[in-house]
Motif scaffolding. Sequence first.
Motif, PDB file in Angstrom:
ATOM      1  N   ARG A 144       0.849  -1.198   0.000  1.00 54.99           N
ATOM      2  CA  ARG A 144       0.000   0.000   0.000  1.00 54.99           C
ATOM      3  C   ARG A 144       0.890   1.256   0.000  1.00 54.99           C
ATOM      4  NH1 ARG A 144      -5.167   1.539   0.988  1.00 54.99           N
ATOM      5  NH2 ARG A 144      -5.843  -0.624   1.327  1.00 54.99           N
ATOM      6  N   GLY A 145       0.534   2.186  -0.851  1.00 54.36           N
ATOM      7  CA  GLY A 145       1.300   3.411  -0.982  1.00 54.36           C
ATOM      8  C   GLY A 145       2.460   3.305  -1.955  1.00 54.36           C
ATOM      9  N   LYS A 146       2.650   2.094  -2.493  1.00 52.45           N
ATOM     10  CA  LYS A 146       3.776   1.888  -3.417  1.00 52.45           C
ATOM     11  C   LYS A 146       3.301   1.570  -4.827  1.00 52.45           C
ATOM     12  CE  LYS A 146       6.564  -0.038   0.350  1.00 52.45           C
ATOM     13  NZ  LYS A 146       7.289  -1.234   0.820  1.00 52.45           N
ATOM     14  N   ILE A 147       2.002   1.565  -5.047  1.00 55.26           N
ATOM     15  CA  ILE A 147       1.472   1.277  -6.381  1.00 55.26           C
ATOM     16  C   ILE A 147       0.710   2.500  -6.875  1.00 55.26           C
ATOM     17  CG2 ILE A 147       1.329  -1.213  -6.018  1.00 55.26           C
ATOM     18  CD1 ILE A 147      -1.577  -0.953  -5.368  1.00 55.26           C
ATOM     19  N   PRO A 148       0.529   2.624  -8.196  1.00 53.70           N
ATOM     20  CA  PRO A 148      -0.143   3.802  -8.756  1.00 53.70           C
ATOM     21  C   PRO A 148      -1.522   4.024  -8.140  1.00 53.70           C
ATOM     22  CG  PRO A 148       0.858   2.494 -10.482  1.00 53.70           C
ATOM     23  CD  PRO A 148       0.965   1.686  -9.236  1.00 53.70           C
ATOM     24  N   ASN A 149      -1.860   5.302  -7.944  1.00 57.35           N
ATOM     25  CA  ASN A 149      -3.140   5.647  -7.321  1.00 57.35           C
ATOM     26  C   ASN A 149      -4.339   5.096  -8.084  1.00 57.35           C
ATOM     27  OD1 ASN A 149      -1.916   7.023  -5.237  1.00 57.35           O
ATOM     28  ND2 ASN A 149      -1.955   9.011  -6.294  1.00 57.35           N
ATOM     29  N   SER A 150      -4.246   5.122  -9.428  1.00 58.13           N
ATOM     30  CA  SER A 150      -5.372   4.643 -10.238  1.00 58.13           C
ATOM     31  C   SER A 150      -5.620   3.151  -9.999  1.00 58.13           C
ATOM     32  CB  SER A 150      -5.110   4.901 -11.721  1.00 58.13           C
ATOM     33  OG  SER A 150      -3.887   4.289 -12.133  1.00 58.13           O
ATOM     34  N   LEU A 151      -4.543   2.382  -9.905  1.00 61.61           N
ATOM     35  CA  LEU A 151      -4.671   0.950  -9.622  1.00 61.61           C
ATOM     36  C   LEU A 151      -5.147   0.733  -8.187  1.00 61.61           C
ATOM     37  CD1 LEU A 151      -4.386  -2.021 -10.304  1.00 61.61           C
ATOM     38  CD2 LEU A 151      -1.938  -1.840  -9.779  1.00 61.61           C
ATOM     39  N   GLN A 152      -4.638   1.549  -7.288  1.00 60.46           N
ATOM     40  CA  GLN A 152      -5.051   1.446  -5.889  1.00 60.46           C
ATOM     41  C   GLN A 152      -6.551   1.657  -5.758  1.00 60.46           C
ATOM     42  OE1 GLN A 152      -2.726   1.095  -2.944  1.00 60.46           O
ATOM     43  NE2 GLN A 152      -4.737   0.370  -2.291  1.00 60.46           N
ATOM     44  N   LYS A 153      -7.069   2.650  -6.494  1.00 61.82           N
ATOM     45  CA  LYS A 153      -8.506   2.928  -6.434  1.00 61.82           C
ATOM     46  C   LYS A 153      -9.309   1.749  -6.977  1.00 61.82           C
ATOM     47  CE  LYS A 153     -12.041   6.250  -7.812  1.00 61.82           C
ATOM     48  NZ  LYS A 153     -13.000   5.164  -8.152  1.00 61.82           N
ATOM     49  N   THR A 154      -8.849   1.182  -8.078  1.00 60.36           N
ATOM     50  CA  THR A 154      -9.545   0.033  -8.658  1.00 60.36           C
ATOM     51  C   THR A 154      -9.575  -1.141  -7.690  1.00 60.36           C
ATOM     52  OG1 THR A 154      -8.886   0.684 -10.897  1.00 60.36           O
ATOM     53  CG2 THR A 154      -9.587  -1.601 -10.582  1.00 60.36           C
ATOM     54  N   LEU A 155      -8.425  -1.399  -7.062  1.00 59.38           N
ATOM     55  CA  LEU A 155      -8.356  -2.491  -6.092  1.00 59.38           C
ATOM     56  C   LEU A 155      -9.255  -2.220  -4.894  1.00 59.38           C
ATOM     57  CD1 LEU A 155      -4.511  -3.228  -6.135  1.00 59.38           C
ATOM     58  CD2 LEU A 155      -6.340  -4.571  -7.201  1.00 59.38           C
ATOM     59  N   ASP A 156      -9.272  -0.972  -4.435  1.00 55.27           N
ATOM     60  CA  ASP A 156     -10.143  -0.612  -3.315  1.00 55.27           C
ATOM     61  C   ASP A 156     -11.611  -0.834  -3.669  1.00 55.27           C
ATOM     62  OD1 ASP A 156      -8.067   0.069  -1.669  1.00 55.27           O
ATOM     63  OD2 ASP A 156      -8.186   2.233  -2.049  1.00 55.27           O
ATOM     64  N   ASP A 157     -11.981  -0.450  -4.899  1.00 54.75           N
ATOM     65  CA  ASP A 157     -13.365  -0.643  -5.341  1.00 54.75           C
ATOM     66  C   ASP A 157     -13.731  -2.125  -5.358  1.00 54.75           C
ATOM     67  OD1 ASP A 157     -13.688   2.061  -5.633  1.00 54.75           O
ATOM     68  OD2 ASP A 157     -13.349   2.073  -7.803  1.00 54.75           O
ATOM     69  N   HIS A 158     -12.817  -2.966  -5.876  1.00 51.23           N
ATOM     70  CA  HIS A 158     -13.080  -4.405  -5.913  1.00 51.23           C
ATOM     71  C   HIS A 158     -13.190  -4.972  -4.500  1.00 51.23           C
ATOM     72  CE1 HIS A 158     -12.921  -4.755 -10.154  1.00 51.23           C
ATOM     73  NE2 HIS A 158     -11.608  -4.592 -10.295  1.00 51.23           N
ATOM     74  N   LEU A 159     -12.327  -4.509  -3.621  1.00 48.84           N
ATOM     75  CA  LEU A 159     -12.342  -4.994  -2.242  1.00 48.84           C
ATOM     76  C   LEU A 159     -13.645  -4.604  -1.544  1.00 48.84           C
ATOM     77  CD1 LEU A 159     -10.859  -6.408   0.042  1.00 48.84           C
ATOM     78  CD2 LEU A 159      -9.785  -4.226   0.624  1.00 48.84           C
ATOM     79  N   ASN A 160     -14.085  -3.387  -1.773  1.00 47.92           N
ATOM     80  CA  ASN A 160     -15.353  -2.938  -1.184  1.00 47.92           C
ATOM     81  C   ASN A 160     -16.520  -3.780  -1.706  1.00 47.92           C
ATOM     82  OD1 ASN A 160     -14.150  -0.920   0.332  1.00 47.92           O
ATOM     83  ND2 ASN A 160     -14.390   0.639  -1.266  1.00 47.92           N
ATOM     84  N   ALA A 161     -16.453  -4.151  -2.988  1.00 47.55           N
ATOM     85  CA  ALA A 161     -17.506  -4.978  -3.572  1.00 47.55           C
ATOM     86  C   ALA A 161     -17.533  -6.365  -2.931  1.00 47.55           C
ATOM     87  CB  ALA A 161     -17.306  -5.093  -5.080  1.00 47.55           C
ATOM     88  N   VAL A 197     -16.469  -7.117   0.147  1.00 45.68           N
ATOM     89  CA  VAL A 197     -16.967  -6.943   1.508  1.00 45.68           C
ATOM     90  C   VAL A 197     -18.486  -6.821   1.511  1.00 45.68           C
ATOM     91  CG1 VAL A 197     -17.017  -5.387   3.499  1.00 45.68           C
ATOM     92  CG2 VAL A 197     -14.837  -5.936   2.399  1.00 45.68           C
ATOM     93  N   GLU A 198     -19.007  -6.010   0.589  1.00 43.89           N
ATOM     94  CA  GLU A 198     -20.460  -5.829   0.504  1.00 43.89           C
ATOM     95  C   GLU A 198     -21.158  -7.142   0.174  1.00 43.89           C
ATOM     96  OE1 GLU A 198     -23.804  -3.144  -1.883  1.00 43.89           O
ATOM     97  OE2 GLU A 198     -21.662  -2.835  -2.247  1.00 43.89           O
ATOM     98  N   SER A 199     -20.549  -7.914  -0.752  1.00 45.50           N
ATOM     99  CA  SER A 199     -21.128  -9.196  -1.135  1.00 45.50           C
ATOM    100  C   SER A 199     -21.157 -10.163   0.055  1.00 45.50           C
ATOM    101  CB  SER A 199     -20.325  -9.804  -2.285  1.00 45.50           C
ATOM    102  OG  SER A 199     -20.843 -11.068  -2.653  1.00 45.50           O
ATOM    103  N   CYS A 200     -20.072 -10.180   0.828  1.00 46.76           N
ATOM    104  CA  CYS A 200     -20.015 -11.051   2.005  1.00 46.76           C
ATOM    105  C   CYS A 200     -21.030 -10.634   3.050  1.00 46.76           C
ATOM    106  CB  CYS A 200     -18.606 -11.038   2.605  1.00 46.76           C
ATOM    107  SG  CYS A 200     -17.363 -11.857   1.588  1.00 46.76           S
ATOM    108  N   GLU A 201     -21.166  -9.332   3.242  1.00 49.76           N
ATOM    109  CA  GLU A 201     -22.156  -8.830   4.209  1.00 49.76           C
ATOM    110  C   GLU A 201     -23.567  -9.206   3.781  1.00 49.76           C
ATOM    111  OE1 GLU A 201     -19.850  -4.873   5.952  1.00 49.76           O
ATOM    112  OE2 GLU A 201     -21.243  -4.676   4.256  1.00 49.76           O
ATOM    113  N   ASN A 202     -23.834  -9.109   2.471  1.00 50.81           N
ATOM    114  CA  ASN A 202     -25.146  -9.500   1.958  1.00 50.81           C
ATOM    115  C   ASN A 202     -25.393 -10.990   2.156  1.00 50.81           C
ATOM    116  OD1 ASN A 202     -25.822  -6.918   1.121  1.00 50.81           O
ATOM    117  ND2 ASN A 202     -25.011  -7.207  -0.941  1.00 50.81           N
TER     118      ASN A 202
END
Length: 221
Positions: free
Chosen positions: A46-63, A65-70
């Motif tokens: 974290r903090g060592k990869i491009p911000n654009s990729l970081q955002k994409t990974l964060d979005d996938h991770l949030n998805a 988490v949401e799926s597991c919660e559902n």
Amino acid sequence: MSMSNKKRKCDSGNQGGADLDHPSITKLDGLVDKINKIKSRFNSHRGKIPNSLQKTLDDHLNAVVESCENFVENSNDAAGEWLHDTIYEEPNIANVRKVIDLFPGALMHENADGYIPIQTNPTKRIGWSYIPILAEEASKRGMGPERGGLLLPNPLTPSSNILQSLLLIYYKSHSENKDVESRNIRAMEALRNANLFIDEDFARFNLLGAASYKDAQKRLE
């Protein structure tokens, strides 16, 4: 679920469903391992990869988490509806306990009328058999109102709680009364054994008069 489906009667033995070596469970175990490895690498970089990729990974991770919660929420809801439907399906007690062990939150699942399973069960005479296990399992987990909901109103007779109804309820036909008598005697015995029906209840819930009736006495023996 249609009424015809609700009325299907389950086998007294193993009623099927996913077991521990079900293909989906095995696949899920593998995915969890992969996610844990990705999480470890993800945190270390974290903090060592491009911000654009970081955002994409964060979005996938949030998805994820949401799926597991559902999944967790929907599973608890499904188990809760199943507990409500015991009055139609009449599963054996062992399978009811298994479902509660897997999804204890199901004990407090409200149906469309705002009732939890222990309140739905008294609406059919079949359901009286499940009152003790629902009360016991909720009580030992510290869930819900006093005694696991046993003292909540019976939807059929709101002026009486479920415990009072177990002792007092009768049906017009002889066959119905004979059936409910057998179920309620076993239920009262189970509640006593679980210390959920105690001597103080006679005075607290005005059961002294009822106890003088011959049929009610059978449930108290």
